[in-house]
Motif scaffolding. Structure first.
Motif, PDB file in Angstrom:
ATOM      1  N   LEU A   1      11.677 -12.669   3.684  1.00 26.13           N
ATOM      2  CA  LEU A   1      10.438 -12.192   3.063  1.00 26.13           C
ATOM      3  C   LEU A   1       9.204 -12.403   3.939  1.00 26.13           C
ATOM      4  CD1 LEU A   1      10.849 -13.125  -0.707  1.00 26.13           C
ATOM      5  CD2 LEU A   1      11.546 -11.044   0.507  1.00 26.13           C
ATOM      6  N   GLY A   2       9.283 -13.279   4.932  1.00 27.55           N
ATOM      7  CA  GLY A   2       8.187 -13.401   5.887  1.00 27.55           C
ATOM      8  C   GLY A   2       7.145 -14.459   5.594  1.00 27.55           C
TER       9      GLY A   2
ATOM     10  N   TYR B   1       1.993  -7.766  -3.584  1.00 29.15           N
ATOM     11  CA  TYR B   1       1.665  -7.217  -2.265  1.00 29.15           C
ATOM     12  C   TYR B   1       0.352  -6.456  -2.359  1.00 29.15           C
ATOM     13  CZ  TYR B   1       6.120  -8.643  -0.390  1.00 29.15           C
ATOM     14  OH  TYR B   1       7.165  -9.408   0.053  1.00 29.15           O
ATOM     15  N   PRO B   2      -0.458  -6.458  -1.284  1.00 29.49           N
ATOM     16  CA  PRO B   2      -1.787  -5.856  -1.366  1.00 29.49           C
ATOM     17  C   PRO B   2      -1.790  -4.332  -1.499  1.00 29.49           C
ATOM     18  CG  PRO B   2      -1.417  -6.796   0.817  1.00 29.49           C
ATOM     19  CD  PRO B   2      -0.242  -7.164  -0.021  1.00 29.49           C
ATOM     20  N   THR B   3      -0.784  -3.659  -0.922  1.00 32.21           N
ATOM     21  CA  THR B   3      -0.782  -2.197  -0.952  1.00 32.21           C
ATOM     22  C   THR B   3       0.616  -1.662  -1.221  1.00 32.21           C
ATOM     23  OG1 THR B   3      -0.268  -1.896   1.398  1.00 32.21           O
ATOM     24  CG2 THR B   3      -2.621  -2.139   0.816  1.00 32.21           C
ATOM     25  N   ARG B   4       0.670  -0.405  -1.577  1.00 36.11           N
ATOM     26  CA  ARG B   4       1.955   0.264  -1.786  1.00 36.11           C
ATOM     27  C   ARG B   4       2.737   0.323  -0.470  1.00 36.11           C
ATOM     28  NH1 ARG B   4       4.243   5.848  -2.947  1.00 36.11           N
ATOM     29  NH2 ARG B   4       5.569   5.444  -4.765  1.00 36.11           N
ATOM     30  N   LYS B   5       2.031   0.526   0.629  1.00 32.37           N
ATOM     31  CA  LYS B   5       2.688   0.560   1.936  1.00 32.37           C
ATOM     32  C   LYS B   5       3.338  -0.781   2.258  1.00 32.37           C
ATOM     33  CE  LYS B   5       1.977   1.925   6.721  1.00 32.37           C
ATOM     34  NZ  LYS B   5       1.063   2.535   7.691  1.00 32.37           N
ATOM     35  N   ASP B   6       2.697  -1.890   1.887  1.00 36.18           N
ATOM     36  CA  ASP B   6       3.284  -3.216   2.109  1.00 36.18           C
ATOM     37  C   ASP B   6       4.560  -3.382   1.285  1.00 36.18           C
ATOM     38  OD1 ASP B   6       1.308  -4.262   3.931  1.00 36.18           O
ATOM     39  OD2 ASP B   6      -0.042  -4.448   2.216  1.00 36.18           O
ATOM     40  N   LEU B   7       4.555  -2.869   0.054  1.00 33.82           N
ATOM     41  CA  LEU B   7       5.769  -2.926  -0.772  1.00 33.82           C
ATOM     42  C   LEU B   7       6.865  -2.079  -0.137  1.00 33.82           C
ATOM     43  CD1 LEU B   7       7.022  -4.078  -3.379  1.00 33.82           C
ATOM     44  CD2 LEU B   7       6.326  -1.934  -4.503  1.00 33.82           C
TER      45      LEU B   7
ATOM     46  N   LEU C   1      14.403  -5.260   3.260  1.00 34.23           N
ATOM     47  CA  LEU C   1      15.531  -5.662   2.410  1.00 34.23           C
ATOM     48  C   LEU C   1      16.723  -4.735   2.618  1.00 34.23           C
ATOM     49  CD1 LEU C   1      13.547  -6.469  -0.839  1.00 34.23           C
ATOM     50  CD2 LEU C   1      14.728  -8.135   0.619  1.00 34.23           C
ATOM     51  N   GLN C   2      16.460  -3.440   2.702  1.00 37.15           N
ATOM     52  CA  GLN C   2      17.546  -2.480   2.926  1.00 37.15           C
ATOM     53  C   GLN C   2      18.213  -2.720   4.271  1.00 37.15           C
ATOM     54  OE1 GLN C   2      15.404   1.234   2.358  1.00 37.15           O
ATOM     55  NE2 GLN C   2      16.211   1.459   0.281  1.00 37.15           N
ATOM     56  N   GLU C   3      17.412  -2.945   5.308  1.00 34.74           N
ATOM     57  CA  GLU C   3      17.970  -3.187   6.644  1.00 34.74           C
ATOM     58  C   GLU C   3      18.801  -4.467   6.680  1.00 34.74           C
ATOM     59  OE1 GLU C   3      14.490  -3.007   9.151  1.00 34.74           O
ATOM     60  OE2 GLU C   3      14.519  -0.807   9.182  1.00 34.74           O
TER      61      GLU C   3
ATOM     62  N   LEU D   1      19.191  -5.552  -4.391  1.00 36.40           N
ATOM     63  CA  LEU D   1      18.191  -5.554  -5.452  1.00 36.40           C
ATOM     64  C   LEU D   1      18.924  -5.640  -6.784  1.00 36.40           C
ATOM     65  CD1 LEU D   1      15.837  -2.669  -4.223  1.00 36.40           C
ATOM     66  CD2 LEU D   1      15.487  -5.134  -3.994  1.00 36.40           C
ATOM     67  N   THR D   2      18.319  -6.300  -7.748  1.00 36.23           N
ATOM     68  CA  THR D   2      18.888  -6.327  -9.093  1.00 36.23           C
ATOM     69  C   THR D   2      18.250  -5.274  -9.973  1.00 36.23           C
ATOM     70  OG1 THR D   2      17.332  -8.048  -9.785  1.00 36.23           O
ATOM     71  CG2 THR D   2      19.492  -8.779  -8.949  1.00 36.23           C
ATOM     72  N   GLY D   3      17.155  -4.659  -9.492  1.00 31.52           N
ATOM     73  CA  GLY D   3      16.498  -3.604 -10.244  1.00 31.52           C
ATOM     74  C   GLY D   3      15.234  -3.154  -9.547  1.00 31.52           C
TER      75      GLY D   3
END
Length: 163
Positions: free
Chosen positions: A34-35, A85-91, A98-100, A105-107
């Motif tokens: 997560l960083g 997260y501050p922006t949609r781009k950050d999400l 996570l995909q990489e 994901l549970t949902g």
């Protein structure tokens, strides 16, 4: 108990402190994946981590839980920790990460006021990663109160933020 007191509007949840079974494993999730960054340690049993140098957003400890097992799903306790997260781009960026990493994901959900990704940390603590839409875009009920819902999240649309 009726009261005239209301919590001040500037009040925020400052941090969460989680019991984990293994600090190294928890740090791989919260820091490596997560960083978050370590801000301080307390011997071999606790670590504080943060985003952006805050003293700590998340405390991780094994004081009572070293090598322990997660609580049963049907027990009381923390449902999830929500990380804003501050922006949609950050999400979108954390979704791609996570995909990489093939991290499951549970949902996912579009809640009207926010878009969210849900997963479990290695100790089966629920984690929500989300961003809030601007307040003026929040859906409203006829009486003017906020209308939250749970609808499918368009993951491809979210990832398009990265293009």
């Amino acid at each position: 108990m009726a009261s005239d007191y209301t919590t001040p509007p500037q009040t925020r949840i400052g941090h969460v402190h989680l019991k984990v079974a293994n600090l190294e494993r928890a740090l791989k999730f919260y820091c490596d994946l997560l960083g978050f960054e370590v801000t301080t340690t307390y011997g071999e049993d606790a670590v504080f981590i943060s985003a952006g140098g805050y003293h700590h957003h998340i405390g991780l400890n094994t004081w009572y839980s070293k090598n322990g097992s997660p609580p049963p799903v049907s027990s009381t306790g923390l449902f999830h920790t929500a990380i804003l997260y501050p922006t949609r781009k950050d999400l979108a960026a954390i979704l791609r990460r996570l995909q990489e990493a093939n991290y499951p994901l549970t949902g996912t959900a579009d809640h009207g006021v926010s878009e969210a990704l849900y997963l479990m940390d290695p100790d089966r603590n629920g984690v929500e990663l989300y961003w809030d839409r601007p307040k003026e875009e929040w859906p409203k009920k006829p009486d003017g109160s906020v209308e939250m819902y749970t609808r499918p999240l368009d993951l491809e649309g979210l990832l398009n933020e990265l293009d």
